[in-house]
Design a protein around this motif. Structure first.
Motif, PDB file in Angstrom:
ATOM      1  N   ALA B 124      -5.425  35.364  -1.250  1.00 37.18           N
ATOM      2  CA  ALA B 124      -4.618  34.008  -0.888  1.00 37.18           C
ATOM      3  C   ALA B 124      -4.473  33.879   0.709  1.00 37.18           C
ATOM      4  CB  ALA B 124      -3.326  33.844  -1.491  1.00 37.18           C
ATOM      5  N   LYS B 125      -4.158  32.553   1.257  1.00 36.92           N
ATOM      6  CA  LYS B 125      -3.795  32.417   2.431  1.00 36.92           C
ATOM      7  C   LYS B 125      -2.508  33.490   2.778  1.00 36.92           C
ATOM      8  CE  LYS B 125      -6.431  28.467   3.719  1.00 36.92           C
ATOM      9  NZ  LYS B 125      -6.578  26.979   3.679  1.00 36.92           N
ATOM     10  N   LYS B 126      -2.456  33.942   3.941  1.00 30.76           N
ATOM     11  CA  LYS B 126      -1.138  34.693   4.366  1.00 30.76           C
ATOM     12  C   LYS B 126       0.310  34.151   3.816  1.00 30.76           C
ATOM     13  CE  LYS B 126      -2.418  38.439   7.226  1.00 30.76           C
ATOM     14  NZ  LYS B 126      -2.917  38.720   8.426  1.00 30.76           N
ATOM     15  N   GLY B 127       1.073  34.883   3.178  1.00 25.64           N
ATOM     16  CA  GLY B 127       2.232  34.502   2.862  1.00 25.64           C
ATOM     17  C   GLY B 127       2.472  33.443   1.556  1.00 25.64           C
ATOM     18  N   ASP B 198     -12.746  34.610   9.949  1.00 22.70           N
ATOM     19  CA  ASP B 198     -11.377  34.532  10.283  1.00 22.70           C
ATOM     20  C   ASP B 198     -10.397  35.374   9.290  1.00 22.70           C
ATOM     21  OD1 ASP B 198     -12.068  32.716   8.437  1.00 22.70           O
ATOM     22  OD2 ASP B 198     -10.608  31.395   9.083  1.00 22.70           O
ATOM     23  N   LYS B 199     -10.705  36.455   8.854  1.00 23.40           N
ATOM     24  CA  LYS B 199     -10.193  37.251   7.947  1.00 23.40           C
ATOM     25  C   LYS B 199      -8.584  37.413   8.131  1.00 23.40           C
ATOM     26  CE  LYS B 199     -12.368  41.656   9.267  1.00 23.40           C
ATOM     27  NZ  LYS B 199     -13.696  40.966   9.704  1.00 23.40           N
ATOM     28  N   GLU B 200      -8.286  37.328   9.441  1.00 18.35           N
ATOM     29  CA  GLU B 200      -6.683  37.461   9.621  1.00 18.35           C
ATOM     30  C   GLU B 200      -5.991  36.361   8.932  1.00 18.35           C
ATOM     31  OE1 GLU B 200      -9.080  36.835  11.652  1.00 18.35           O
ATOM     32  OE2 GLU B 200      -8.679  35.135  12.854  1.00 18.35           O
ATOM     33  N   ASN B 201      -6.383  35.155   8.448  1.00 19.56           N
ATOM     34  CA  ASN B 201      -5.631  34.275   7.915  1.00 19.56           C
ATOM     35  C   ASN B 201      -5.561  34.724   6.311  1.00 19.56           C
ATOM     36  OD1 ASN B 201      -5.792  32.927  10.417  1.00 19.56           O
ATOM     37  ND2 ASN B 201      -7.417  31.631   9.778  1.00 19.56           N
ATOM     38  N   TYR B 202      -6.123  35.594   5.936  1.00 25.51           N
ATOM     39  CA  TYR B 202      -6.063  35.679   4.396  1.00 25.51           C
ATOM     40  C   TYR B 202      -5.420  37.062   4.181  1.00 25.51           C
ATOM     41  CZ  TYR B 202      -9.160  31.726   4.578  1.00 25.51           C
ATOM     42  OH  TYR B 202      -9.596  30.495   4.696  1.00 25.51           O
TER      43      TYR B 202
END
Lengths: 239, 268, 227
Positions: B124-127, B198-202
């Motif tokens: 999921a998207k972070k958070g 942009d894996k840091e967003n997930y």
């Protein structure tokens, strides 16, 4: 293993749900594509290239690329082009209460599927209308003008009625295509009949029953359109 | 007399051949082992951008089977939904495509002993997704024809499921915001996320909703072929080849480092 | 827009893994299209002529079979041929053949009607006059009816063949590596460029289809002027 049993009611229900989606999606597509196709046809036969050139380009582009690719583009590709806010709005559930009934904004796959199918179908319907208009002998318009009718009157009472009659059979053919083409929206996650048949197959492994019932439902729907078409044509006054 | 005996023997072997005509013999005769593997799911099965060949953990196992038989390996691309139809319609001899073993499926196809273990997880998207309880209120992207879809529907009946043809499609839908989470087996999701720019967003929330064992799919009733696959899998574990295959795709120096929690033979 | 994703994979879009693997991409799309166009054309002629020369029960049954293929969605017929024929009849049809068979049956069913309509559009007297001249029925067809009916049929053939090219994209559902399939494969691997990839693929199809349309129309126009 293959023919041993029919499907459990639960799975028949899934197929029926899918069928309802297919019917509603096709009906909405046909209605809006007919309206859009009519407008496009007017643009296509306009004398001014300012109208006819862009329409010609639109028609040739949408008629000459596969619907599957168009649907992939609208669902996966166009979303990436949209501004964040628009996309966010599209993906949120919305509900409007109107006096008699409520309207719920459908999920994005339904929007993209409907939009893609409508543009594709309209491109074909526009050309069927054009063929219908061209099928009316030009002498009739000249004769009507000579009788003192105005241009819009000539269109409304001389050309249109005949053009519609000429383009009715091919128009019904396009409606049948719209029903069949709606099956491609399964690739973008729209839960119509083909999608449902694949779901049933996944859970029951009854490939034959799942595809068989779906195929019968499609054919039934097409036959209905065919019959409706024959009925309408019989009702038309002979000349 | 001699001719007669040869003829008799020939008939006997033919009959024997008919009686025992099984897939394993067919494969040896044809000199080709046909397997179905994923083409879009690193590191299990995907197209190598430079060689344009299908590679991955599942493919390496396929190669090991073909090598042992001394036959050529032919790979057919599959998505999750086509796996069982490909076996029942005789298009392939084996399915090596992150194929979860279930009782329902075992009525349609034979399974080898498990060669991989995983659990159903989410991206999921972070958070967005913190606990499984939230699943009931989300739109979740799944792959058509997977156990993930069935498990999710059973355990979280209020979740809205949207099924796509393959995991990357589901991910694109997640990225566009059409769904709020996607689900698949954990290692497959790790493999997917490793290749996202942009894996840091997930994130992959640290819970799983099922324990899955992955096996080789074999046509129903092909006992000899099943035996062969099982025996080969045990051999691969015994001679360290299985560990090598694992390390090549999930080892500490790969894009997707993951500790090996399961060895062939741990469960049957 | 990132066009590198197109140029980096251009050869894969055009020919698939060839020469280190099977031919795929746009080249396979072309091959599938040409094969289906040929088979559907032949089928259309045979069945259309059959419709024109049969009566009663035979004609009705033929019409029913044709309506089946005109009513079934292409994607369903592809599933049937690929997965069900082997199970039901024990015939194994490989992926590429499946697509050609399914598209040819559907295309053939549509073309049969165009051929039939083209033949019927000529006055009955032509048959009678030619028969009176001592021509056998197939000679009437070959020398009198078809040469006149062909120009009438040409537009339907062009439309049907363009439809065929587009429908080859459905081979994607059974993993045949044609243009749409390799496009989704690349899109799946690169993850973040669906817009560029599907736009580019649409343009490739557009180029193929409109080239066919352009040349077919020119040929048709010359043919019509000649007659």
């Amino acid at each position: 293993m293959l023919f041993d049993s029919l499907l459990a009611p639960k799975y028949l229900g899934w197929l029926l749900d899918g069928f309802v989606v297919t019917v509603v999606l096709s009906a909405l597509t046909c209605a809006s594509a007919t309206a859009l196709g009519f407008v496009l046809c007017l643009g296509r036969i306009a004398r001014s290239p300012f109208w006819s050139l862009p329409v010609r380009f639109f028609l040739s582009l949408f008629r000459n690329t596969p619907l599957l690719v168009q649907l992939f583009f609208w669902y996966f590709g166009a979303a990436a082009l949209m501004p964040e806010s628009v996309l966010h709005w599209l993906n949120q559930p919305h509900h409007w209460r109107l006096p008699l009934f409520g309207v719920t904004w459908p999920p994005f796959e339904y929007v993209a599927g409907f939009f893609g199918l409508t543009l594709y179908t309209a491109a074909f319907i526009a050309e069927e209308f054009r063929a219908g208009v061209q099928g009316v002998p030009p002498g009739q318009a000249r004769a009507a003008l000579a009788l003192g009718l105005r241009r819009y009157q000539v269109w409304l009472s001389v050309i249109m009625p005949q053009a519609v009659r000429i383009s009715l059979p091919p128009l019904l053919g396009q409606y049948m295509n719209a029903v069949k083409n709606s099956s491609l929206t399964m690739a973008i996650g729209l839960a119509e009949l083909s999608y449902a048949s694949r779901q049933v197959e996944t859970e029951t492994f009854k490939t034959f029953q799942a595809f068989g019932i779906a195929t019968l439902l499609y054919i039934g729907l097409i036959v209905l359109i065919e019959l409706a078409g024959q009925w309408i044509q019989h009702r038309q006054p002979a000349h | 007399m001699n001719k007669l005996r040869i003829g008799f023997l020939l008939v006997l072997t033919l009959l024997a051949g008919l009686a025992h005509a099984d897939r394993l013999d067919d494969i040896k005769k044809a000199g080709v082992l046909r397997i179905a593997a994923f083409d879009s799911n690193p590191p299990f099965g995907f197209i190598d951008p430079t060689t344009k060949q299908t590679v991955g953990l599942d493919v390496d196992y396929g190669k090991a089977f073909a090598d042992k038989l001394g036959v050529k390996l032919e790979i057919l691309s599959t998505n999750p939904a086509n796996r069982i139809p490909l076996l029942t319609s005789n298009k392939v001899d084996l399915v090596l495509a992150n194929f979860t073993i279930t009782d329902e499926r075992a009525k349609q196809v034979n399974f080898s002993i498990p060669y991989f273990a995983s659990g159903q997880q989410f991206i999921a998207k972070k958070g967005v997704l913190k606990s499984p309880d939230q699943l009931n209120s989300l739109r979740i992207g799944v792959d058509k024809g997977t156990t993930n879809e069935i498990v999710l529907r059973e355990k979280y009946p209020s979740a809205t499921l949207v099924a796509y043809d393959d995991t990357p499609f589901a991910f694109t839908a997640l990225r566009n915001g059409n769904v709020q989470a996607i689900t698949q087996d954990g290692p497959k999701l790790i493999g997917l996320l490793a290749n996202v720019p942009d894996k840091e967003n997930y994130e992959i929330p640290p819970f799983s909703i099922s324990d899955d064992l992955i096996g080789v799919g074999i046509p129903k009733g092909e006992t000899a072929l099943t035996e062969f696959v099982n025996e080969t899998l045990r051999e691969l574990e015994a001679n360290g080849q299985a560990q090598k295959i694992y390390d090549a795709w999930f080892g500490p120096h790969t894009k997707t480092p993951l500790a090996r929690i399961y060895k062939i033979g741990d469960k049957s | 827009m990132n066009l590198d994703v197109i140029t980096d994979h251009l050869d894969y879009f055009l020919v698939g893994a060839y020469p280190h693997g099977p031919l795929g991409g746009a080249a396979l799309t072309l091959i599938l299209s040409v094969l289906s166009a040929l088979v559907s054309g032949v089928l259309g002629f045979i069945l259309g002529i059959a419709l024109a020369v049969t009566r009663g029960f035979a004609q009705t049954s033929l019409l029913l079979v044709l309506s089946f293929f005109r009513a079934i969605p292409v994607i369903m017929l592809i599933f049937w041929t690929y997965f069900m024929l082997p199970i039901v009849f024990g015939i194994n049809v490989p992926g590429i053949a499946t697509v050609v068979i399914a598209l040819s049956l559907i295309g053939g069913a549509y073309l049969a009607h165009s051929v039939y309509a083209g033949i019927r559009s000529l006055r009955q007297g032509q048959w009678q006059a030619a028969a009176a001249l001592g021509l056998r029925p197939w000679q009437v067809l070959r020398y009198v009816i078809l040469p006149q009916a062909l120009p009438i049929m040409t537009p339907s053939f062009i439309n049907q063949w363009v439809a065929l090219i587009k429908d080859t994209s459905l081979a994607y559902v059974i993993g045949v590596g044609e243009l749409s399939f390799v496009a989704t494969q690349v899109s799946n691997r690169e993850m973040v460029y669906p817009t560029e990839i599907f736009l580019f693929v649409a343009l490739l199809y557009y180029a193929i289809c409109s080239t066919l349309e352009f040349f077919a129309n020119r040929v048709a126009r010359r043919y019509q002027q000649a007659t």
